[in-house]
Design a protein around this motif. Structure first.
Motif, PDB file in Angstrom:
ATOM      1  N   VAL A   1       0.767  -1.299   0.241  1.00 31.50           N
ATOM      2  CA  VAL A   1      -0.222  -0.071  -0.275  1.00 31.50           C
ATOM      3  C   VAL A   1       1.110   0.909   0.278  1.00 31.50           C
ATOM      4  O   VAL A   1       0.246   2.443  -0.213  1.00 31.50           O
ATOM      5  N   PHE A   2       1.420   1.357   0.617  1.00 26.27           N
ATOM      6  CA  PHE A   2       3.170   2.146   0.865  1.00 26.27           C
ATOM      7  C   PHE A   2       3.739   2.267  -0.889  1.00 26.27           C
ATOM      8  O   PHE A   2       4.768   3.181  -0.308  1.00 26.27           O
ATOM      9  N   ASN A   3       3.989   1.956  -1.473  1.00 32.01           N
ATOM     10  CA  ASN A   3       4.781   1.247  -2.530  1.00 32.01           C
ATOM     11  C   ASN A   3       5.768   1.147  -2.524  1.00 32.01           C
ATOM     12  O   ASN A   3       6.168   0.430  -2.937  1.00 32.01           O
ATOM     13  N   PHE A   4       7.064   2.003  -2.198  1.00 27.68           N
ATOM     14  CA  PHE A   4       8.327   1.904  -1.611  1.00 27.68           C
ATOM     15  C   PHE A   4       8.479   2.034   0.056  1.00 27.68           C
ATOM     16  O   PHE A   4       7.935   2.689   0.388  1.00 27.68           O
ATOM     17  N   ALA A   5       9.581   1.102   0.319  1.00 27.27           N
ATOM     18  CA  ALA A   5       9.717   1.035   1.526  1.00 27.27           C
ATOM     19  C   ALA A   5      10.638   2.245   1.824  1.00 27.27           C
ATOM     20  O   ALA A   5      10.313   3.029   2.979  1.00 27.27           O
ATOM     21  N   PHE A   6      11.327   2.858   1.392  1.00 26.74           N
ATOM     22  CA  PHE A   6      11.947   4.001   0.794  1.00 26.74           C
ATOM     23  C   PHE A   6      11.774   3.953  -0.739  1.00 26.74           C
ATOM     24  O   PHE A   6      11.600   3.534  -1.504  1.00 26.74           O
ATOM     25  N   HIS A   7      12.130   5.641  -0.043  1.00 25.93           N
ATOM     26  CA  HIS A   7      11.790   6.602  -1.639  1.00 25.93           C
ATOM     27  C   HIS A   7      13.142   6.411  -2.468  1.00 25.93           C
ATOM     28  O   HIS A   7      14.344   6.233  -2.133  1.00 25.93           O
TER      29      HIS A   7
ATOM     30  N   HIS B   1      11.393   2.747   8.563  1.00 25.60           N
ATOM     31  CA  HIS B   1      10.547   3.849   9.965  1.00 25.60           C
ATOM     32  C   HIS B   1       9.374   3.308   9.310  1.00 25.60           C
ATOM     33  O   HIS B   1       8.714   2.833   8.392  1.00 25.60           O
ATOM     34  N   ASP B   2       8.690   3.882  10.334  1.00 25.67           N
ATOM     35  CA  ASP B   2       7.385   4.150  10.748  1.00 25.67           C
ATOM     36  C   ASP B   2       6.953   4.835   9.360  1.00 25.67           C
ATOM     37  O   ASP B   2       7.433   5.723   8.483  1.00 25.67           O
TER      38      ASP B   2
ATOM     39  N   ARG C   1      -5.959   7.767   5.685  1.00 22.93           N
ATOM     40  CA  ARG C   1      -6.597   6.941   5.656  1.00 22.93           C
ATOM     41  C   ARG C   1      -7.535   6.390   4.615  1.00 22.93           C
ATOM     42  O   ARG C   1      -8.271   7.631   4.085  1.00 22.93           O
ATOM     43  N   ASN C   2      -8.988   5.651   4.882  1.00 22.32           N
ATOM     44  CA  ASN C   2      -9.538   5.106   3.038  1.00 22.32           C
ATOM     45  C   ASN C   2     -10.872   6.281   4.466  1.00 22.32           C
ATOM     46  O   ASN C   2     -10.862   6.223   4.838  1.00 22.32           O
TER      47      ASN C   2
ATOM     48  N   ILE D   1       1.466   2.872   9.515  1.00 20.97           N
ATOM     49  CA  ILE D   1       2.167   1.550   9.043  1.00 20.97           C
ATOM     50  C   ILE D   1       3.774   1.528  10.084  1.00 20.97           C
ATOM     51  O   ILE D   1       4.588   1.942   9.673  1.00 20.97           O
ATOM     52  N   PRO D   2       3.806   0.955  11.366  1.00 17.13           N
ATOM     53  CA  PRO D   2       4.862   0.840  11.745  1.00 17.13           C
ATOM     54  C   PRO D   2       5.845  -0.504  11.124  1.00 17.13           C
ATOM     55  O   PRO D   2       5.644  -0.981  10.508  1.00 17.13           O
ATOM     56  N   ALA D   3       7.121   0.238  11.523  1.00 19.68           N
ATOM     57  CA  ALA D   3       8.778  -0.012  10.636  1.00 19.68           C
ATOM     58  C   ALA D   3       8.972  -1.885  10.776  1.00 19.68           C
ATOM     59  O   ALA D   3       9.268  -1.756   9.246  1.00 19.68           O
ATOM     60  N   ALA D   4       8.219  -2.334  11.624  1.00 22.53           N
ATOM     61  CA  ALA D   4       8.532  -3.817  11.472  1.00 22.53           C
ATOM     62  C   ALA D   4       7.790  -4.333  10.313  1.00 22.53           C
ATOM     63  O   ALA D   4       8.020  -5.695   9.405  1.00 22.53           O
ATOM     64  N   GLU D   5       6.629  -3.757  10.079  1.00 27.64           N
ATOM     65  CA  GLU D   5       5.419  -4.753   8.855  1.00 27.64           C
ATOM     66  C   GLU D   5       6.000  -4.192   8.107  1.00 27.64           C
ATOM     67  O   GLU D   5       6.013  -4.583   6.874  1.00 27.64           O
ATOM     68  N   VAL D   6       6.772  -2.774   7.800  1.00 23.83           N
ATOM     69  CA  VAL D   6       7.332  -2.899   6.100  1.00 23.83           C
ATOM     70  C   VAL D   6       8.424  -3.532   5.953  1.00 23.83           C
ATOM     71  O   VAL D   6       8.615  -3.982   4.994  1.00 23.83           O
TER      72      VAL D   6
END
Lengths: 676, 277
Positions: free
Chosen positions: A558-564, A593-594, A599-600, A650-655
């Motif tokens: 959902v966040f596309n990229f973990a890092f820019h 990172h978080d 939000r929807n 979204i917490p860093a661990a999940e990312v």
């Protein structure tokens, strides 16, 4: 004016049982089947318990990828509707020689009006906007568009317009005036029914949706780019998106204003375009085409972008003459605003005016020609893989040149004096819109489908679809060119000229071939979904791509990229792959990172719900419901404006968990490529 | 109705420009299409003989050529467009033999009225003209927009209520042609085709004399009857009472034609709404 309004008139406006076409089997049955289909799907969704999923994950989603997919779904559904209209027209013209055919004029006239309106506003527009939504943020290396909730509003308002147009099939009638509703024919005295109101209000509402989509995408390209992604490193598709959406922002307000004037004429007795009281139809012609001409470039520029990506990827080369392409794109963007008069050379303007607009129109052919040659030289020295998207691209190049030729031909005023409004013209704009926009949409669909859904499409059915559509296109539209040269004009419900007949029959056969192409396309989707495990794209990069959308997994998180991503040149992802192959493959675990994501929000859906009510009530003059609908839409906006929390974390661990899987697959890919 | 079989100088010039423009463009389009197919075929991945040149992504010379080719073509065609637009201006006279014939065309829902003010006659859905003479059209519409078009005589032009457009044509050969409306104007639009009889200049006065003998008279009253929406299957002819009738129409002294008759309240085909008036 009626003397004293009855209670029924106050409650229901013009609406009564005679609005349902009980005497006309075709729209009634078609409407019934569609309605039954929708009901069946709804029941299935509710019974199977998918409703919460649909609501939370799709309807209220502000994720640009999901919204993009919904746009494309809407466009595909409407393509079937507009295509059915096309089939009916081709059959009518094939049999209506010295007879009335099977469609009476009041029905036939609605069909060609609906066909044009639907194909432009509810097929081509949502398809390209959907692809831009889906891909542009990924190509720019960012996590979302600039205004995610507005994006959702834009989509749902477009859907409202489509819904209203289709509602006219069973409740009332659609416009019988052609897809641009030229006055005075579209004025109340000559079109007293609700058809033109359906037309105008659906375009007003969906036009707002298109405008916000345009604002959103312009802002996204201008303000949200990952580090190092300066303008001259953007993929070509981002450039054409920028150009196309600048045109939307500049041109759609003209459409809104023009239709507003027409509506004022019809609802409040104004005289902008009436015959009486100083109204002027020529003003409508100028205004509608001041929007209408940029509109065709709004559609075709993104298609040019798609072909640039496809040709470059499948030739295994960077795009030839990138800066030249950028220049050509922006030149088209500017010049397309200066040529509108070529749509009515035959209105009696003087030779200077006609010649200047004719030449200005031809000048657009220069940057367009440059684009063709640059694609040609991108192929030169390449290693071309003929996957389905590349077939569409080559098919496009050949077809579009022919459409360009006939386009420049009708830009020569003396030639247009014979070809204006003819079947030749009909063939020309189908040549560029099918050959350009639709082929582009299909190429983009095939090319980016794995990115959106995580599995590739079946190549065999895809190629079949291409060949049937490609040949079907020529069998349908070459006869129309010939009919135009034989003097046939457009929008004929019947005719008595024997020499036109054979060409209409051939065109109907072509339509059948085209339909087989569409069926193949549907089959491709069915077969691919069934074989999705075998077609799974685990690497995120099924085509050996060059731009950043391929740098993340398929489908992307959902966040596309973990890092820019850090961009160092054109073809950002290609450079990364080269660098990764040259350097050691072992990477240190990066520090995650978080991530904050929007939000929807049900704002878009609720807003469109009230807009639908408002539009319907306006069409039928149900004034209390108009007030209710507009208040509802406004209240939705106010509630949204007062929201407290618009993002979640979204917490860093999940990312990290999501990204590690992606990185693992990617390393395998790179090491395999290295081994080969 | 073949556009490439012109029966007058305007159509001949139009179609010459049309054909010339196509050939000018084909001169670059055909090689380009050929190159697309050839490059696509030769550089296919499976062809080991083709040289892979991933670095060939810019060439100043190629760029120069690819901008120059379409630009030169457009300069050439732009010249054709400029000269053609001026020579074939619909309002410019087309000299012919004998005295020019003035014709005032009015598009009605859904038929064509041709008024011959000098001959004091009028016809519906039939246009009779002498071969070789300059035809001097003034055009207007009784209601919605239409386009007056005789494919084999060339140049079409819009008709609009409250406005007059001008068109000059000439028919060179005797015979029967077809004309039409080329702008959609409502339910009866396909029935707006009309016959064009090109007769010898010698028999034209006879035709005028015969036509003038009719009992039917065209005046404001009968015109208002004629402009009601409907399809005209016959080809009525009239004696023209007042040669200024066209001016009365074009200046809206006779108000625009009415739309459909309202029969019920719903917004359905053949019907209207509450607020329609």
């Amino acid at each position: 004016m009626p003397a004293a309004p009855t209670v029924e008139a106050m409650m229901l406006g013009k609406l009564d049982w005679s609005a349902i076409p009980f005497d006309q089997p075709i729209p009634l049955i078609a409407g019934g089947v569609v309605l039954a289909g929708i009901l069946a799907v709804l029941i299935w969704v509710v019974v199977k318990g998918h409703l919460p999923y649909l609501w939370h994950e799709w309807i209220t989603s502000v994720d640009h990828k999901r919204i993009g997919v919904m746009y494309i779904l809407l466009a595909s559904m409407m393509l079937l509707r507009g295509g059915s209209d096309a089939i009916m027209m081709r059959i009518q013209q094939a049999i209506a020689y010295q007879s009335q055919g099977y469609l009476p004029p009041e029905h036939y006239n609605q069909i060609f009006s609906a066909h044009g309106t639907i194909m432009i506003f509810f097929v081509a527009m949502p398809f390209v906007i959907g692809l831009m939504n889906l891909i542009v943020p990924l190509q720019l290396g960012v996590r979302d568009v600039a205004f995610p909730t507005l994006n959702s509003v834009g989509f749902w308002l477009t859907a409202t317009g489509a819904l209203l147009v289709n509602l006219s099939l069973v409740i009332g009638e659609f416009a019988r005036t052609g897809w641009l509703a030229f006055p005075p024919l579209s004025e109340l005295s000559y079109s007293p029914g609700v058809g033109v109101d359906y037309y105008a209000w659906s375009l007003q509402i969906s036009g707002v949706g298109t405008l916000v989509a345009g604002i959103n995408l312009v802002t996204t390209v201008l303000k949200l780019r990952t580090k190092g992604m300066n303008y001259l490193r953007m993929p070509m598709f981002c450039w054409t998106t920028l150009a196309s959406n600048l045109l939307i922002v500049a041109a759609f307000p003209i459409l809104t204003a023009t239709l507003a004037m027409l509506l004022l004429d019809r609802y409040l007795g104004f005289h902008f375009f009436t015959n009486e009281a100083g109204g002027n139809v020529m003003m409508f012609m100028n205004l509608i085409w001041a929007w209408g001409h940029p509109e065709v470039y709004i559609l075709v520029l993104p298609a040019f972008g798609i072909f640039s990506e496809v040709v470059s990827t499948f030739s295994g080369k960077a795009l030839f003459g990138y800066r030249s392409m950028v220049l050509a794109t922006m030149a088209i963007c500017v010049i397309s605003f200066m040529v509108w008069l070529h749509h009515f050379f035959t209105m009696g303007a003087g030779p200077d005016v006609n010649a200047i607009f004719g030449i200005a129109s031809m000048i657009i052919a220069v940057p367009t020609g440059v684009k063709i040659y640059n694609w040609l030289f991108t192929m030169y020295g390449g290693r071309i893989r003929f996957a389905t998207p590349m077939l569409w691209a080559v098919g496009f190049m050949v077809t579009f040149i022919i459409g360009g030729l006939t386009g420049v031909l009708v830009a020569v005023p003396p030639a247009d004096f014979m070809l204006h409004n003819s079947m030749f013209l009909v063939a020309h704009f189908h040549n560029v819109i099918i050959g350009g926009v639709l082929f582009g949409a299909f190429a983009g669909f095939e090319y980016w489908f794995p990115k959106a859904f995580g599995f590739r499409l079946d190549e065999r059915w895809g190629k079949l679809a291409f060949w049937f559509t490609f040949s079907g296109f020529y069998i349908t539209f070459v006869p129309l060119y010939v009919a135009g040269m034989l003097g046939m004009t457009r929008r004929m419900q019947h005719y008595d000229v024997a020499e036109w007949r054979p060409w209409m029959i051939v065109a109907a056969i072509g339509m059948a071939v085209l339909s087989i192409g569409v069926i193949c396309q549907i089959m491709q989707l069915v077969v691919s979904i069934r074989n999705r495990e075998a077609l799974r794209d685990r690497t995120g990069d099924p085509w050996d791509g060059r731009s950043l959308e391929w740098a993340t997994s398929s489908p992307p998180p959902v966040f596309n990229f973990a890092f820019h991503p850090d961009v160092r040149g054109e073809d950002a992802y290609w450079d990364m792959k080269i660098a990764a192959q040259q350097q050691s493959l072992e990477h240190e675990e990066p520090e995650y990172h978080d991530i904050e994501m929007p939000r929807n929000s049900p704002t878009g859906f609720v807003c469109a719900f009230f807009a639908t009510i408002m539009g319907f009530a306006l069409i039928w003059h149900i004034w209390w419901l108009v007030i209710l609908g507009s208040l509802g839409a406004f209240a939705t906006f106010v509630v949204f404006a007062w929201r407290d929390h618009d993002e979640y974390v979204i917490p860093a661990a999940e990312v990290a968990a999501i990204d590690r899987v992606n990185l693992e697959e990617r390393r395998n890919l790179v090491s395999m490529a290295g081994a080969i | 109705m073949n556009l490439l079989d012109p029966q007058g100088p305007v159509a001949a010039a139009n179609s010459t420009i049309l054909v010339d423009s196509v050939f000018i463009m084909l001169a670059i389009v055909v090689p380009t299409i050929f190159a697309i197919l050839a490059f696509a075929f030769w550089f296919r991945a499976s062809n080991t003989k083709a040289r892979f040149q991933p670095g060939f992504v810019y060439s100043g010379r190629v760029e120069m050529v690819v901008w120059a080719i379409p630009a030169l073509t457009v300069i050439l065609l732009g010249g054709v467009a400029w000269i053609g637009s001026h020579q074939l201006d619909p309002a410019a006279p087309v000299p012919g033999t004998g005295s020019p014939v003035r014709i005032q065309a009015v598009s009605l829902d859904w038929k064509w009225l041709f008024i011959y003010p000098d001959q004091r006659i009028a016809t519906v859905n039939t246009l009779t003209v002498p071969a070789g003479a300059e035809l001097n059209f003034q055009l207007t519409s009784s209601s919605v927009m239409n386009t007056f078009f005789i494919p084999q005589l060339g140049s079409m032009i819009y008709t609009m209520n409250g406005m007059v457009t001008r068109l000059n044509l000439r028919a060179d050969n005797e015979g029967k042609l077809k004309g039409m409306s080329a702008h959609f104007s409502g339910d009866g639009f396909p029935d707006m085709m009309f016959d064009v009889n090109v007769i010898s200049p010698l028999s034209f006065p006879d035709w005028v004399a015969t036509t003038a003998k009719t009992d039917a008279v065209l005046n404001e009253e009968s015109y208002k009857k004629l402009m009601q929406q409907g399809i005209e299957k016959g080809k009525p002819t009239y004696r023209l009472e007042d040669p200024r009738l066209f001016n009365l129409i074009a200046t809206q002294h006779i108000p625009p034609g009415p739309g459909p008759e309202l029969m019920s309240d719903a917004g359905r085909p053949h019907s209207g709404g509450h607020d329609a008036r």
